[in-house]
Motif scaffolding. Structure first.
Motif, mmCIF file in Angstrom:
data_model
loop_
_atom_site.group_PDB
_atom_site.id
_atom_site.type_symbol
_atom_site.label_atom_id
_atom_site.label_comp_id
_atom_site.label_asym_id
_atom_site.label_seq_id
_atom_site.Cartn_x
_atom_site.Cartn_y
_atom_site.Cartn_z
ATOM 1 N N GLN A 158 -18.346 -19.585 -23.396
ATOM 2 C CA GLN A 158 -16.722 -19.610 -23.126
ATOM 3 C C GLN A 158 -16.555 -19.190 -21.746
ATOM 4 O O GLN A 158 -15.794 -19.799 -21.090
ATOM 5 N N PRO A 159 -16.869 -17.946 -21.386
ATOM 6 C CA PRO A 159 -16.638 -17.787 -19.808
ATOM 7 C C PRO A 159 -17.116 -18.797 -18.821
ATOM 8 O O PRO A 159 -16.312 -19.066 -17.839
ATOM 9 N N VAL A 160 -18.341 -19.356 -19.037
ATOM 10 C CA VAL A 160 -18.761 -20.211 -18.199
ATOM 11 C C VAL A 160 -17.913 -21.591 -18.108
ATOM 12 O O VAL A 160 -17.646 -22.491 -17.277
ATOM 13 N N GLU A 161 -17.598 -21.906 -19.490
ATOM 14 C CA GLU A 161 -16.688 -23.055 -19.712
ATOM 15 C C GLU A 161 -15.496 -22.868 -18.726
ATOM 16 O O GLU A 161 -14.627 -23.708 -18.192
ATOM 17 N N VAL A 162 -14.909 -21.656 -18.716
ATOM 18 C CA VAL A 162 -13.449 -21.306 -18.129
ATOM 19 C C VAL A 162 -13.876 -21.242 -16.718
ATOM 20 O O VAL A 162 -12.900 -22.052 -15.942
ATOM 21 N N LEU A 163 -14.925 -21.133 -16.071
ATOM 22 C CA LEU A 163 -15.446 -21.347 -14.734
ATOM 23 C C LEU A 163 -15.441 -22.764 -14.397
ATOM 24 O O LEU A 163 -14.945 -23.221 -13.446
ATOM 25 N N THR A 211 -10.463 -28.374 -12.067
ATOM 26 C CA THR A 211 -8.982 -28.311 -11.556
ATOM 27 C C THR A 211 -8.796 -28.036 -10.142
ATOM 28 O O THR A 211 -7.980 -28.995 -9.471
ATOM 29 N N HIS A 212 -9.773 -27.371 -9.350
ATOM 30 C CA HIS A 212 -9.471 -27.249 -8.144
ATOM 31 C C HIS A 212 -10.445 -27.716 -7.172
ATOM 32 O O HIS A 212 -10.490 -27.543 -5.955
ATOM 33 N N LEU A 213 -11.665 -28.511 -7.570
ATOM 34 C CA LEU A 213 -12.513 -29.139 -6.836
ATOM 35 C C LEU A 213 -11.902 -29.928 -5.874
ATOM 36 O O LEU A 213 -12.236 -30.122 -4.681
ATOM 37 N N PRO A 214 -10.954 -30.893 -6.036
ATOM 38 C CA PRO A 214 -10.202 -31.643 -4.961
ATOM 39 C C PRO A 214 -9.778 -30.562 -3.822
ATOM 40 O O PRO A 214 -9.967 -31.164 -2.723
ATOM 41 N N GLU A 215 -9.205 -29.659 -4.093
ATOM 42 C CA GLU A 215 -8.508 -28.723 -2.984
ATOM 43 C C GLU A 215 -9.646 -28.219 -2.325
ATOM 44 O O GLU A 215 -9.755 -28.174 -1.168
ATOM 45 N N ARG A 229 -13.006 -28.058 2.580
ATOM 46 C CA ARG A 229 -14.492 -28.345 3.296
ATOM 47 C C ARG A 229 -14.424 -29.301 4.376
ATOM 48 O O ARG A 229 -14.999 -29.031 5.652
ATOM 49 N N ARG A 230 -13.617 -30.418 4.132
ATOM 50 C CA ARG A 230 -13.250 -31.436 5.110
ATOM 51 C C ARG A 230 -12.694 -30.885 6.185
ATOM 52 O O ARG A 230 -12.813 -31.232 7.402
ATOM 53 N N ALA A 231 -11.593 -30.200 6.141
ATOM 54 C CA ALA A 231 -10.930 -29.773 7.205
ATOM 55 C C ALA A 231 -11.746 -28.619 8.157
ATOM 56 O O ALA A 231 -11.717 -28.568 9.163
#
Length: 123
Positions: free
Chosen positions: A97-102, A108-112, A117-119
């Motif tokens: 469960q904690p790994v699934e939360v991560l 959710t946040h990978l695009p950000e 990273r690109r910037a």
């Protein structure tokens, strides 16, 4: 309490014992092994086939670390020839469960993260 993570007025402290444990069970190969063992018990060569990039030495070290931490158990199936199977323990199952939360956070946040990273790389 010694060795615990405290949150006091927004402060997050990761004690040495926590960092050591997290380093041992959330590294690249451990997550891959846990992913396989959450589905079914596996013999060593089954794990090698399921995780082709891992070397025999790295897989052996990973399984020993996980076993030492009580996350995985090594079960002797027969003695002639020696047959061993690795299984996730009840304690190891509580990590799912904690790994699934991560992983959810990453999804959710990978695009950000990728934009950051690109910037950074362009600067």
């Amino acid at each position: 309490m010694p060795g615990t993570t405290h949150s006091h007025e927004g402060e997050l402290r990761i004690e040495h014992a926590h960092r050591e444990f997290l380093d041992q069970v959330l590294d690249k190969w451990s997550l891959s092994v846990l992913n396989e063992l959450c589905e079914r018990p596996c013999r060593f060569n089954d794990l090698r086939r399921a995780i082709p990039a891992v070397t025999q030495k790295s897989l052996t070290a990973t399984l020993r670390r996980l076993e030492r931490n009580g996350i995985v158990e090594r079960v002797l199936l027969s003695s002639r020839p020696v047959a061993v199977e690795y299984r996730i323990t009840p304690l190891g199952k509580t990590m799912r469960q904690p790994v699934e939360v991560l992983l959810e956070w990453v999804a959710t946040h990978l695009p950000e993260v990728e934009r950051a990273r690109r910037a950074f790389d362009l600067a």
